[in-house]
Design a protein around this motif. Sequence first.
Motif, PDB file in Angstrom:
ATOM      1  N   GLY A  32       0.825  -1.210   0.000  1.00  0.00           N
ATOM      2  CA  GLY A  32       0.000   0.000   0.000  1.00  0.00           C
ATOM      3  C   GLY A  32       0.854   1.251   0.000  1.00  0.00           C
ATOM      4  O   GLY A  32       0.552   2.230  -0.666  1.00  0.00           O
ATOM      5  N   PHE A  33       1.967   1.219   0.733  1.00  0.00           N
ATOM      6  CA  PHE A  33       2.879   2.355   0.765  1.00  0.00           C
ATOM      7  C   PHE A  33       3.474   2.591  -0.615  1.00  0.00           C
ATOM      8  O   PHE A  33       3.482   3.696  -1.119  1.00  0.00           O
ATOM      9  N   PHE A  34       3.949   1.507  -1.234  1.00  0.00           N
ATOM     10  CA  PHE A  34       4.535   1.670  -2.561  1.00  0.00           C
ATOM     11  C   PHE A  34       3.490   2.119  -3.565  1.00  0.00           C
ATOM     12  O   PHE A  34       3.756   2.928  -4.434  1.00  0.00           O
ATOM     13  N   LEU A  35       2.285   1.592  -3.453  1.00  0.00           N
ATOM     14  CA  LEU A  35       1.233   1.990  -4.363  1.00  0.00           C
ATOM     15  C   LEU A  35       0.931   3.474  -4.218  1.00  0.00           C
ATOM     16  O   LEU A  35       0.775   4.172  -5.213  1.00  0.00           O
ATOM     17  N   SER A  36       0.892   3.975  -2.986  1.00  0.00           N
ATOM     18  CA  SER A  36       0.601   5.390  -2.804  1.00  0.00           C
ATOM     19  C   SER A  36       1.723   6.249  -3.383  1.00  0.00           C
ATOM     20  O   SER A  36       1.462   7.301  -3.968  1.00  0.00           O
ATOM     21  N   ASP A  37       2.971   5.812  -3.222  1.00  0.00           N
ATOM     22  CA  ASP A  37       4.082   6.553  -3.831  1.00  0.00           C
ATOM     23  C   ASP A  37       3.971   6.539  -5.350  1.00  0.00           C
ATOM     24  O   ASP A  37       4.183   7.556  -6.000  1.00  0.00           O
ATOM     25  N   GLU A  40       1.224   8.871  -6.467  1.00  0.00           N
ATOM     26  CA  GLU A  40       1.664  10.266  -6.359  1.00  0.00           C
ATOM     27  C   GLU A  40       2.582  10.628  -7.525  1.00  0.00           C
ATOM     28  O   GLU A  40       2.446  11.695  -8.133  1.00  0.00           O
ATOM     29  N   ASP A  41       3.508   9.739  -7.867  1.00  0.00           N
ATOM     30  CA  ASP A  41       4.412   9.996  -8.989  1.00  0.00           C
ATOM     31  C   ASP A  41       3.654  10.102 -10.310  1.00  0.00           C
ATOM     32  O   ASP A  41       3.957  10.954 -11.147  1.00  0.00           O
ATOM     33  N   VAL A  42       2.671   9.230 -10.498  1.00  0.00           N
ATOM     34  CA  VAL A  42       1.875   9.272 -11.728  1.00  0.00           C
ATOM     35  C   VAL A  42       1.107  10.590 -11.803  1.00  0.00           C
ATOM     36  O   VAL A  42       1.033  11.211 -12.871  1.00  0.00           O
ATOM     37  N   LYS A  44       1.944  13.487 -10.439  1.00  0.00           N
ATOM     38  CA  LYS A  44       2.901  14.555 -10.747  1.00  0.00           C
ATOM     39  C   LYS A  44       3.286  14.530 -12.218  1.00  0.00           C
ATOM     40  O   LYS A  44       3.363  15.566 -12.870  1.00  0.00           O
ATOM     41  N   TYR A  45       3.531  13.333 -12.738  1.00  0.00           N
ATOM     42  CA  TYR A  45       3.883  13.190 -14.144  1.00  0.00           C
ATOM     43  C   TYR A  45       2.744  13.708 -15.030  1.00  0.00           C
ATOM     44  O   TYR A  45       2.976  14.430 -16.006  1.00  0.00           O
ATOM     45  N   SER A  46       1.512  13.340 -14.665  1.00  0.00           N
ATOM     46  CA  SER A  46       0.351  13.761 -15.450  1.00  0.00           C
ATOM     47  C   SER A  46       0.207  15.274 -15.440  1.00  0.00           C
ATOM     48  O   SER A  46      -0.119  15.882 -16.467  1.00  0.00           O
ATOM     49  N   GLU A  47       0.431  15.895 -14.273  1.00  0.00           N
ATOM     50  CA  GLU A  47       0.340  17.352 -14.188  1.00  0.00           C
ATOM     51  C   GLU A  47       1.392  18.019 -15.066  1.00  0.00           C
ATOM     52  O   GLU A  47       1.097  18.984 -15.784  1.00  0.00           O
ATOM     53  N   LYS A  48       2.627  17.527 -15.018  1.00  0.00           N
ATOM     54  CA  LYS A  48       3.693  18.102 -15.846  1.00  0.00           C
ATOM     55  C   LYS A  48       3.381  17.940 -17.322  1.00  0.00           C
ATOM     56  O   LYS A  48       3.567  18.860 -18.127  1.00  0.00           O
ATOM     57  N   ARG A  49       2.884  16.763 -17.668  1.00  0.00           N
ATOM     58  CA  ARG A  49       2.564  16.485 -19.075  1.00  0.00           C
ATOM     59  C   ARG A  49       1.431  17.381 -19.558  1.00  0.00           C
ATOM     60  O   ARG A  49       1.480  17.920 -20.666  1.00  0.00           O
ATOM     61  N   GLN A  50       0.438  17.573 -18.703  1.00  0.00           N
ATOM     62  CA  GLN A  50      -0.706  18.429 -19.061  1.00  0.00           C
ATOM     63  C   GLN A  50      -0.245  19.875 -19.211  1.00  0.00           C
ATOM     64  O   GLN A  50      -0.670  20.582 -20.124  1.00  0.00           O
ATOM     65  N   ALA A  51       0.650  20.324 -18.330  1.00  0.00           N
ATOM     66  CA  ALA A  51       1.166  21.694 -18.408  1.00  0.00           C
ATOM     67  C   ALA A  51       1.936  21.912 -19.706  1.00  0.00           C
ATOM     68  O   ALA A  51       1.828  22.935 -20.340  1.00  0.00           O
ATOM     69  N   ARG A  52       2.733  20.893 -20.113  1.00  0.00           N
ATOM     70  CA  ARG A  52       3.477  20.997 -21.372  1.00  0.00           C
ATOM     71  C   ARG A  52       2.542  21.064 -22.568  1.00  0.00           C
ATOM     72  O   ARG A  52       2.802  21.776 -23.528  1.00  0.00           O
ATOM     73  N   ASN A  53       1.449  20.322 -22.515  1.00  0.00           N
ATOM     74  CA  ASN A  53       0.511  20.284 -23.641  1.00  0.00           C
ATOM     75  C   ASN A  53      -0.304  21.561 -23.768  1.00  0.00           C
ATOM     76  O   ASN A  53      -0.815  21.852 -24.844  1.00  0.00           O
ATOM     77  N   HIS A  54      -0.432  22.334 -22.707  1.00  0.00           N
ATOM     78  CA  HIS A  54      -1.228  23.561 -22.746  1.00  0.00           C
ATOM     79  C   HIS A  54      -0.396  24.791 -23.068  1.00  0.00           C
ATOM     80  O   HIS A  54      -0.903  25.883 -23.062  1.00  0.00           O
ATOM     81  N   ARG A  55       0.863  24.631 -23.336  1.00  0.00           N
ATOM     82  CA  ARG A  55       1.707  25.794 -23.660  1.00  0.00           C
ATOM     83  C   ARG A  55       1.447  26.311 -25.033  1.00  0.00           C
ATOM     84  O   ARG A  55       1.096  25.798 -25.968  1.00  0.00           O
TER      85      ARG A  55
END
Length: 55
Positions: A32-37, A40-42, A44-55
Amino acid sequence: MRDSEEIQAQLNLAASFFAKDYQERGVMKWQGFFLSDHTEDVAKYSEKRQARNHR
């Protein structure tokens, strides 16, 4: 006196539960700990990817 008897009964019940019924989940607890990490990483990755696509 009544309160202390009730508290002692609750403590005895808890001790009995941990001595007889409780089973440590071991590795499952960590999954469960690893899954939550990972989640969280996914996110963050999705947010960065979405930010790049909206530029």
